[in-house]
Design an enzyme around this catalytic site. Structure first.
Site, PDB file in Angstrom:
ATOM      1  N   SER A  62       0.839  -1.199   0.000  1.00  0.00           N
ATOM      2  CA  SER A  62       0.000   0.000   0.000  1.00  0.00           C
ATOM      3  C   SER A  62       0.881   1.258   0.000  1.00  0.00           C
ATOM      4  O   SER A  62       1.759   1.379  -0.849  1.00  0.00           O
ATOM      5  CB  SER A  62      -0.977  -0.040   1.173  1.00  0.00           C
ATOM      6  OG  SER A  62      -2.021   0.889   1.006  1.00  0.00           O
ATOM      7  N   ASP A  86     -10.479  -3.480  -5.291  1.00  0.00           N
ATOM      8  CA  ASP A  86     -10.009  -2.498  -4.303  1.00  0.00           C
ATOM      9  C   ASP A  86     -11.018  -1.355  -4.166  1.00  0.00           C
ATOM     10  O   ASP A  86     -11.333  -0.669  -5.136  1.00  0.00           O
ATOM     11  CB  ASP A  86      -8.660  -1.943  -4.749  1.00  0.00           C
ATOM     12  CG  ASP A  86      -7.891  -1.276  -3.626  1.00  0.00           C
ATOM     13  OD1 ASP A  86      -8.536  -0.763  -2.687  1.00  0.00           O
ATOM     14  OD2 ASP A  86      -6.652  -1.274  -3.670  1.00  0.00           O
ATOM     15  N   HIS A 102      -8.402  -4.745  -1.348  1.00  0.00           N
ATOM     16  CA  HIS A 102      -7.115  -4.135  -1.012  1.00  0.00           C
ATOM     17  C   HIS A 102      -6.335  -4.977  -0.012  1.00  0.00           C
ATOM     18  O   HIS A 102      -6.831  -5.315   1.065  1.00  0.00           O
ATOM     19  CB  HIS A 102      -7.342  -2.737  -0.435  1.00  0.00           C
ATOM     20  CG  HIS A 102      -6.087  -1.951  -0.234  1.00  0.00           C
ATOM     21  ND1 HIS A 102      -5.296  -1.514  -1.272  1.00  0.00           N
ATOM     22  CD2 HIS A 102      -5.482  -1.517   0.903  1.00  0.00           C
ATOM     23  CE1 HIS A 102      -4.267  -0.846  -0.796  1.00  0.00           C
ATOM     24  NE2 HIS A 102      -4.354  -0.833   0.525  1.00  0.00           N
TER      25      HIS A 102
END
Length: 322
Positions: free
Chosen positions: A104, A225, A303
């Site tokens: 991330s 996501d 995600h």
């Protein structure tokens, strides 16, 4: 006598031969995580099973895990990258360079390290669900995550204020497609590492040279996501502005609050190869691509849902010999 000579010869070989010729791995965790969380420790363990003998270092901003988690929400990203550069340079095992994985926001932070320092150098950089072209909205928090909620509310109230750009991590990679002039003027981190600056003369050529020195850049997008907005930011995609760039304000006082409802059709995504930073090669991205050094990969889940997605990538791009 022969045995003694053989032992001496073998001992001399052991001294001169490298004890470990496998490239090390550096990991930078994401928002709300820590360098020593159960998930990171488990991931390190799985990597070591794939590549026996590999040295793995998990980046930390603070040895205290609670402070390290807090630093993913609050702090100055530029100062954090400076700190990490010193940290990596001090680790003997990393002296010849390493491969790196950014989870991330850790992905764009590692890219910032490459562009600004890259000493010791990164060879292969893998980023999972990273926000390379920023975010156009602040993602929601998990239930009862007070630390996240406070940071989110502050960022949504004014991502481009001086205080937010100094203290709120997510605000420092917030990129409003309808306020690009403001973003280029006041954003303290992402606009700089993307060389998206109002004055072309101040673009940093070193950033392009350093990023182009990577052997490979592997960009991983999560198909479902809903945390990264837009998810295509993981592939250097961004939302197209609703109006011409020239009409956007460059004054921090003129920013509008976030979270206003979007009306009409879904926003158009500008893909990597149509981004000015790619076309003009602001950061070396086009140079990498033209020699076949960029790989775009998709994970099917939400995600940071890595199950069944990461093994082949880590097997291929991590753990090679020097």
């Amino acid at each position: 006598m022969f045995l003694a000579l053989l032992c001496v010869a073998l001992a001399g070989y052991a001294i001169s031969a490298p004890t470990n010729d496998v490239r090390p791995l550096v990991i930078w965790h994401g928002l709300g995580d820590t360098y020593a969380s159960r998930g990171i420790i488990q991931f390190e363990s799985e990597v070591k099973k794939l590549h026996p003998g590999i040295f793995v270092h998990s980046v930390y901003i603070d040895r205290d895990v609670e402070e390290d988690k807090r630093a993913t929400f609050y702090g100055n990203v530029n100062a954090q990258i400076d700190l990490v550069a010193e940290q990596l340079a001090s680790i003997h095992e990393l002296g010849r360079g390493f491969d790196a994985i950014g989870f991330s926001q850790g992905g764009q932070f590692l890219r910032g390290y490459v562009e600004r320092y890259n000493d010791p150098p990164i060879y292969n950089l893998i980023t999972f669900g990273s926000q390379h072209m920023g975010i156009s909205d602040i993602p929601p928090c998990r239930s009862f995550d007070f630390l996240c909620e406070v940071a989110r509310r502050a960022a949504k109230a004014g991502a481009y204020t001086e205080w937010a750009q100094e203290h709120l991590v997510q605000a420092q990679y917030f990129r409003d497609p309808n306020q690009l002039g403001l973003y280029m003027t006041v954003n303290s981190f992402l606009a700089d590492v993307n060389n998206e600056l109002m004055l072309p003369a101040v673009k940093n050529v070193t950033y392009a040279n350093n990023l182009a020195s990577l052997e490979n850049l592997i960009l991983v997008l999560f198909a479902r996501d809903k945390t990264v907005i837009p998810k295509e930011s993981a592939w250097f995609g961004s939302e197209a502005p609703l109006e011409e760039f020239g009409a956007s304000s460059t004054q921090a006082d003129d920013q509008r609050p976030l979270g206003e409802p979007q009306r009409g059709a879904p926003r158009t995504i500008v893909p990597m190869k149509l981004q000015p930073l790619y076309v003009e090669d602001y950061i070396g991205l086009r140079s990498l691509d033209e020699r076949g050094a960029i790989t775009l990969q998709t994970c099917p889940g939400e995600h940071m849902h890595l199950t069944g997605c990461w093994e082949d990538l880590v097997r291929k791009w991590v753990g090679q010999s020097f």
